[in-house]
Structure formats: C-alpha cells, structure tokens
Enzyme design. Structure first.
Site, mmCIF file in Angstrom:
data_model
loop_
_atom_site.group_PDB
_atom_site.id
_atom_site.type_symbol
_atom_site.label_atom_id
_atom_site.label_comp_id
_atom_site.label_asym_id
_atom_site.label_seq_id
_atom_site.Cartn_x
_atom_site.Cartn_y
_atom_site.Cartn_z
ATOM 1 N N ASP A 157 21.800 -10.064 0.802
ATOM 2 C CA ASP A 157 20.534 -9.556 0.284
ATOM 3 C C ASP A 157 20.116 -8.256 0.969
ATOM 4 O OD1 ASP A 157 18.389 -9.597 -1.494
ATOM 5 O OD2 ASP A 157 17.081 -10.491 0.006
ATOM 6 N N ARG B 217 40.997 5.375 -16.427
ATOM 7 C CA ARG B 217 41.866 4.255 -16.064
ATOM 8 C C ARG B 217 42.738 4.579 -14.864
ATOM 9 N NH1 ARG B 217 44.695 1.964 -21.357
ATOM 10 N NH2 ARG B 217 45.375 0.422 -19.813
ATOM 11 N N HIS C 239 20.301 -3.071 -0.423
ATOM 12 C CA HIS C 239 20.381 -4.373 -1.077
ATOM 13 C C HIS C 239 21.825 -4.631 -1.486
ATOM 14 C CE1 HIS C 239 19.396 -7.830 -3.520
ATOM 15 N NE2 HIS C 239 19.987 -7.273 -4.570
#
Length: 321
Positions: free
Chosen positions: A182, A250, A143
C-alpha cells in the site's frame, strides 16, 4: 528536509561504537540536514582533509601523528578550524587514542562535540556514513506493493483494485519477499540509488480483497519479508483497451523509465487480461533486467539476427541474378 542533531546521532550509535562524549555537550543541538548530501565539495563524514571538507571529522592514528608534528602556531590554527562550527559539526577520535591537551582545550573552548571510540576509523566511518545517509536522505512515498523478486527490488503499481496485492501474494508463494504493501517509503541513499521501506504501522501486512489483512511473516515465515530493498524495477499494471493494444510496441525497442527523486527507474507495463500469468511475467521481466545488467539485450539480439538474415537473403538474390 530531513534533519538530525548530534545528540540523536550519539544516542543512536553510542552502544554499537562504544562512544564516550568527552566535551562539547552544548553542541549536541547542532543540526545536520539532508542538503549536506548534495552539497558540492563537502562530505558528511571522513578523515581530516585540508582539501575535501567533512562535517564530521574522524581522527585516527595517521591524523593524530600529523597533528603531533605541526609547529605550535600551525597546530593552533588547524585545531581552531577543526573545532569551529564552520569546520565541523562533531569530531570523533578512534582506536582509543589518547587526547592531547591542545585538542581537549579547543573542544572545550569551541563547544564542538568531541567523542572517542575504541573502533577503527574505517569501521566508525562505515557505520556512521550508512546511518547518516539513510537518516538524512530525501524521501517520498508511493502507492504500490514493494517486493524482493529474485533478489531484485520490484515496485508493483497500478490503479486501485487492479490486482497488485493478489499478484504480490502469488509471488510470495513462489519465494519472493514482501517489503511493503500500500504505502512504500523511498529514500535516496546515493545519487542513483533509491531504497524502499515499509511504514512501521504496515510492517509484515498485506491486504487482499475478499480475505482481509494477512500477516505474511506469520503465514509464510521469516524469509517471506524484507526490512528494506533497493528499488531497481517498476512493474505497472493496467487494463489495456483495444486502442492501447493496437499501439503496443511488441519489441519494446524504446526503454521506459519513471523518474523518482531524480533517479530514473526502468519500468515495465503489463496488461491485466484474462489468462495471463502475471507472476511468471514479473519474474521474466526481472530475469530480463538482470541479463541487461550483464550486457545481454534479447530484443537487440533478435533485431540483429533478423537484419543479418535479410542481408544474407539480399546477397543470395544478388548472386543469383
């Protein structure tokens, strides 16, 4: 496991390769399965080779000259193995070469499909190998939204309603191409390559909440869609909590990957928060991936520069004391 019969192979490539089915029609029901792509020591298609076997044998000028030079007894045993169900699923003779009576007799006796083509051996192998690997490849569905971003296949994943389609629409407006929305069909076309396609029902369509289903080809033109693309990067969208933000690396010194069908794909996680331009961030992630392919690691460069600066400061301090 995906399967393909010799009859289906012939029907699919008959016109392109100008194939003629000489004999062995009863062998058209022979099945080739996807496990052949993983079987050690056995190829799917190739030239006559006594060491490395192939399920589909291709005989060109060199192979035919080799067979012509064999003694009758050795020729019979070679052709017997070549046209046996254990030796070959089918045999193709290329370049419009004439077939000897011995080859015709063995093909007829064994029921092994025998085809001829005016194309060269290499052309026939290239066309059939690509078709066979695409058809027999192990597949799965995921998906997400699959895009061509700056020439790189990018799969955008995330929870429902997080903004995948809106991000895809903005990227398309910036020049990217839509492969699938989708549902994405992924096939393993080589040991380390996944290729994504769109199910026929959803081809060209993108659903955007509040607008509905959009035909991307009609709105943005032919260049805004792609039939297929190799998957190289996964961009995962998530809404980070304060706790997640506190744990954020980070510098991203540890590369994140997601394994699909045994293939590790680099993955970048982007937090969906107000004020962030996700389209720019996705393009930046793709550009950074391209640089890494060229051996340029920006994070590593920064760390090395920082370490060098610290070492220089320590040297200056030591000299001053």
């Amino acid at each position: 496991m995906p399967q393909l019969t010799i009859q289906q192979l012939f029907d699919a490539k008959r016109e392109k390769l100008q194939l003629e089915w000489i004999s062995g029609r009863e062998g058209g029901a022979r099945v080739m399965s996807g496990d052949m792509l993983k079987r050690s020591g056995v190829g799917v298609i190739g030239h006559l080779n006594p060491i490395h076997s192939h399920r589909i044998k291709v005989l060109g000028a060199t192979e035919m000259q080799y067979l012509d030079k064999l003694e009758p007894a050795l020729l019979n045993s070679t052709l017997g193995y070549l046209f046996s169900p254990e030796g070959s699923s089918a045999v193709f003779v290329t370049q419009g070469l004439a077939l000897s009576e011995a080859i015709r007799a063995q093909a007829l006796q064994s029921g092994t499909p025998l085809f001829t083509s005016p194309e060269t051996s290499q052309e026939l192998i290239n066309v059939l190998r690509q078709y066979l690997y695409r058809t027999l490849a192990e597949t799965t569905t995921l998906h997400g939204v699959f895009l061509d971003v700056l020439g790189v296949g990018v799969l955008v994943t995330g929870d429902s309603s997080i903004g995948k389609s809106e991000l895809a629409l903005e990227l398309i407006s910036r020049g990217s191409g839509l492969v699938a929305d989708d549902i994405v069909e992924l096939s393993q076309i080589s040991p380390d390559t996944l290729q994504g396609r769109c199910p026929p029902l959803l081809k060209d369509f993108l659903e955007v909440r509040g607008i509905g289903v959009l035909n991307i080809r009609s709105i943005f033109g032919e260049t805004a869609v792609r039939p297929r693309k190799n998957l190289k990067v996964i961009v995962h969208l998530e809404k980070p909590s304060l706790a997640d933000a506190a744990k954020l690396d980070r510098l991203q010194t540890n590369a994140t990957t997601r394994t699909i069908l045994g293939v590790a794909i680099p993955m970048v996680t982007l937090g969906v928060v107000a004020g962030r331009n996700l389209a720019v961030l996705v393009e930046a992630a793709v550009r950074n991936y391209i640089l890494q392919l060229r051996g340029i690691d920006s994070t590593r460069q920064f760390i090395e520069r920082h370490e060098q600066l610290m070492a220089d400061d320590q040297n200056i301090s030591a000299e001053g004391s």
